[in-house]
Design a protein around this motif. Structure first.
Motif, PDB file in Angstrom:
ATOM      1  N   SER A   1      -2.882   2.955  -9.474  1.00 39.04           N
ATOM      2  CA  SER A   1      -4.249   3.457  -9.653  1.00 39.04           C
ATOM      3  C   SER A   1      -4.983   3.578  -8.320  1.00 39.04           C
ATOM      4  O   SER A   1      -5.919   4.369  -8.178  1.00 39.04           O
ATOM      5  CB  SER A   1      -5.024   2.527 -10.592  1.00 39.04           C
ATOM      6  N   GLN A   2      -4.583   2.762  -7.311  1.00 44.71           N
ATOM      7  CA  GLN A   2      -5.207   2.845  -5.998  1.00 44.71           C
ATOM      8  C   GLN A   2      -4.501   3.835  -5.069  1.00 44.71           C
ATOM      9  O   GLN A   2      -4.929   4.038  -3.937  1.00 44.71           O
ATOM     10  CB  GLN A   2      -5.207   1.458  -5.342  1.00 44.71           C
TER      11      GLN A   2
ATOM     12  N   SER B   1       2.533   1.794  -3.272  1.00 44.00           N
ATOM     13  CA  SER B   1       1.518   2.241  -4.234  1.00 44.00           C
ATOM     14  C   SER B   1       1.272   3.742  -4.078  1.00 44.00           C
ATOM     15  O   SER B   1       1.131   4.468  -5.071  1.00 44.00           O
ATOM     16  CB  SER B   1       0.207   1.466  -4.026  1.00 44.00           C
TER      17      SER B   1
ATOM     18  N   TYR C   1       1.970   6.634  -6.893  1.00 42.65           N
ATOM     19  CA  TYR C   1       0.971   7.646  -7.264  1.00 42.65           C
ATOM     20  C   TYR C   1       1.542   9.055  -7.140  1.00 42.65           C
ATOM     21  O   TYR C   1       1.408   9.888  -8.051  1.00 42.65           O
ATOM     22  CB  TYR C   1      -0.259   7.478  -6.370  1.00 42.65           C
TER      23      TYR C   1
ATOM     24  N   GLU D   1      -0.081  -0.963  -6.911  1.00 39.56           N
ATOM     25  CA  GLU D   1      -1.234  -0.533  -7.713  1.00 39.56           C
ATOM     26  C   GLU D   1      -1.285   0.985  -7.661  1.00 39.56           C
ATOM     27  O   GLU D   1      -1.872   1.574  -6.753  1.00 39.56           O
ATOM     28  CB  GLU D   1      -2.525  -1.137  -7.161  1.00 39.56           C
TER      29      GLU D   1
ATOM     30  N   LYS E   1      -4.291   7.032  -4.965  1.00 37.11           N
ATOM     31  CA  LYS E   1      -5.045   8.205  -4.520  1.00 37.11           C
ATOM     32  C   LYS E   1      -5.925   7.876  -3.318  1.00 37.11           C
ATOM     33  O   LYS E   1      -5.992   8.629  -2.343  1.00 37.11           O
ATOM     34  CB  LYS E   1      -5.893   8.739  -5.666  1.00 37.11           C
ATOM     35  N   ALA E   2      -6.600   6.727  -3.359  1.00 36.86           N
ATOM     36  CA  ALA E   2      -7.466   6.333  -2.249  1.00 36.86           C
ATOM     37  C   ALA E   2      -6.640   5.963  -1.019  1.00 36.86           C
ATOM     38  O   ALA E   2      -6.988   6.303   0.120  1.00 36.86           O
ATOM     39  CB  ALA E   2      -8.344   5.165  -2.678  1.00 36.86           C
ATOM     40  N   LEU E   3      -5.524   5.275  -1.249  1.00 34.35           N
ATOM     41  CA  LEU E   3      -4.685   4.848  -0.131  1.00 34.35           C
ATOM     42  C   LEU E   3      -3.936   6.011   0.506  1.00 34.35           C
ATOM     43  O   LEU E   3      -3.530   5.940   1.668  1.00 34.35           O
ATOM     44  CB  LEU E   3      -3.672   3.805  -0.621  1.00 34.35           C
TER      45      LEU E   3
ATOM     46  N   GLU F   1       0.833  -1.206   0.000  1.00 33.64           N
ATOM     47  CA  GLU F   1       0.000   0.000   0.000  1.00 33.64           C
ATOM     48  C   GLU F   1       0.869   1.258   0.000  1.00 33.64           C
ATOM     49  O   GLU F   1       0.606   2.207  -0.754  1.00 33.64           O
ATOM     50  CB  GLU F   1      -0.929  -0.006   1.216  1.00 33.64           C
TER      51      GLU F   1
END
Length: 521
Positions: A227-228, A95, A99, A225, A230-232, A92
């Protein structure tokens, strides 16, 4: 639990020693190659081209400020999950880094394109002697190499946090050695500027593929990831906290060291940029061998501070400062004696700089190197919130370097750097450490520091006088004379200065006793 902690501690020691061995091996390899290659490049490509590439790389260094210190902040966040072997959390965090680095890369790319519009003003043909196509080709090649780190190589930060810097060092330095050898051959046989730059960019791509292959091999479970990300990102607010503080602290070193060659070019010319680069190369390589000794104590300082014994921490602070000042003074003294003779033997007397300039270079080096112990303890206490300090340091440097550089050229630019370091590094940082870290009066620091500097000055003066009366060797005559002069002067300085430190400095005596009896900190 105790067994697991012991195993973890042994693993850290093993990795630390491996990092040290790999760094040392490649240090000597690159040391020899760097001097030989620079001689080839200066002879075959010219001092102006070497100055141009150095100035372009420093100019692009400003764009890397967009990195914001995220790499260092991520290192903090990664430490605990690495200790716990929490692979999910590591994935995480990496990732999130991917990002953030993607956005940083896009910002640098856009800023780089805008900056390129001003290259004709920064490097006019009449001043540089180079046509714009070559300047643009070199500029975008260096920019492309920099962007690879943000879009592709960001995962290498995991290796650093996991104490596996030896992997990065081994692969990067191996590729760098091969690249330099090829560039030397092309410079010698063709003298083609475009080929030299093309190899620089090509090896950046090759290194990226090899490094990522090794990362996949070392961490087969690492699945990022982006692409994830931003959320993480919101899950790890501490990244922003540390990033904000560390970003501001990065400014002062970036501004000072990245702008120095550019200011020299602005007030003097590209040739002097290359001449100055020769001296900084020698200073950096010579001092780099010894700086590893001090930097390796960083983790020990952190563990010591964690004990909560302030009195013991202060004792160790002065012990570490003793070895730091000894190494720094030794390097500065030997460089003063040997650097111009080395330049004469290496490149020729035409590449020498005046003694006054050398003194300024070495003064700047002395201040920068003698700050290491203070910085380690500040880092150990997590004291990053004095964000005004690097801003003030940068402002003092720029104003001093521009004003003095306008009137005094290279010496003026160097004076601006020394002035800023004296105010912040010598002035503020110890006050901050003693007030917020040690939580005690700063008076004892200044008294001890004064004693150290008096002893240091006495050691230098006595050794210099002894050499002048007893050693009748011209070190610039040939390599043998240079080596003999260096060995004799080193032995004399170590004997005289070491004795003075032991006699007059309690911290030096405690350190000597600890080393003799192998006491633990």
């Amino acid at each position: 639990m105790a067994v697991a902690e012991t195993t973890q501690r042994e693993s850290r020691v093993k990795k630390t020693l491996l990092n040290a061995r790999v760094n040392l091996i490649f240090y000597f390899l690159t040391l020899c190659l760097s001097f030989f290659s620079r001689k080839i490049f200066l002879d075959c490509l010219g001092a102006d081209f070497v100055g141009l590439t150095g100035t372009l790389q420093n100019l692009l260094g400003f764009l890397n400020l967009a990195e914001l210190g995220i790499g260092s902040a991520i290192g903090y966040v990664l430490y605990k999950p690495l200790f716990d072997r929490d692979q999910t959390k590591i994935n995480e965090i990496i990732s999130v880094m991917g990002y953030l680095y993607r956005w940083i890369g896009l910002i640098i790319l856009g800023s780089g394109i805008i900056l390129s519009c001003f290259l004709p003003l920064i490097f006019p043909d009449r001043d540089t002697g180079f046509h714009l196509p070559l300047i643009y080709f070199a500029y975008y090649a260096f920019l492309g190499s920099s962007l690879i780190g943000y879009f592709i190589n960001y995962r290498q930060n995991l290796l650093g946090a996991d104490q596996r810097n030896y992997v990065v060092t081994a692969y990067f330095q191996t590729m760098n050695i091969v690249k330099t050898i090829i560039q030397m051959a092309l410079a010698y046989y063709t003298g083609n500027f475009y080929l030299w730059v093309a190899i620089e960019f090509a090896f950046g791509i090759i290194y990226s593929f090899i490094l990522n292959w090794k990362i996949n091999q070392t961490y087969p479970w690492l699945k990022t990831e982006i692409s994830q990300g931003k959320a993480l990102f919101k899950k790890y607010p501490e990244v922003i906290k540390y990033t904000k503080q560390l970003f501001v602290h990065k400014i002062s070193s970036f501004v000072q060291f990245q702008t120095t060659p550019f200011l020299i070019y602005a007030f003097v010319n590209l040739q002097i940029v290359a001449f100055y680069g020769n001296y900084t190369l020698i200073v950096d390589k010579f001092s780099g061998l010894f700086s590893n000794v001090i930097s390796s104590t960083g983790a020990s300082v952190g563990n010591l501070i964690a004990e909560g014994n302030t009195k013991k921490a202060i004792y160790v602070f002065w012990e570490l400062f003793s070895i730091q000042i000894f190494i720094t003074a030794f390097c500065a003294f030997e460089l003063f004696l040997l650097i111009n003779p080395f330049i004469t033997l290496w490149l020729g007397a035409d590449y020498m700089l005046p003694t006054a300039t050398i003194l300024l270079i070495l003064t700047r080096y002395f201040i920068m190197s003698s700050r290491t112990t203070v910085d380690q303890f500040i880092y150990g206490y997590g004291l990053f919130y004095d964000t005004w300090a690097p801003i003030a340091e940068s402002a003092i440097f720029l104003s001093g370097a521009i004003c003095a550089g306008y009137f005094f050229g290279l010496n003026g630019v160097l004076f601006g750097g020394i002035l800023s370091l004296m105010v912040i590094v010598w002035g503020w940082k110890p006050i901050f450490l003693y007030a917020k870290g040690f939580k005690t009066t700063i008076v004892t620091y200044w008294l001890n520091l004064l004693k150290y500097y008096i002893v240091t000055a006495a050691g230098m003066v006595l050794t210099y006088m002894l050499l002048g009366k007893a050693l009748y060797i011209d070190p610039s005559k040939n390599v043998l004379n240079w080596c003999v002069y260096g060995l004799v002067s080193s032995f004399c300085f170590i004997a005289i200065y070491g004795s003075l430190l032991y006699i007059f400095i309690p911290g030096a005596r405690r350190l000597a006793s600890r080393m003799i009896h192998k006491n633990r900190v």
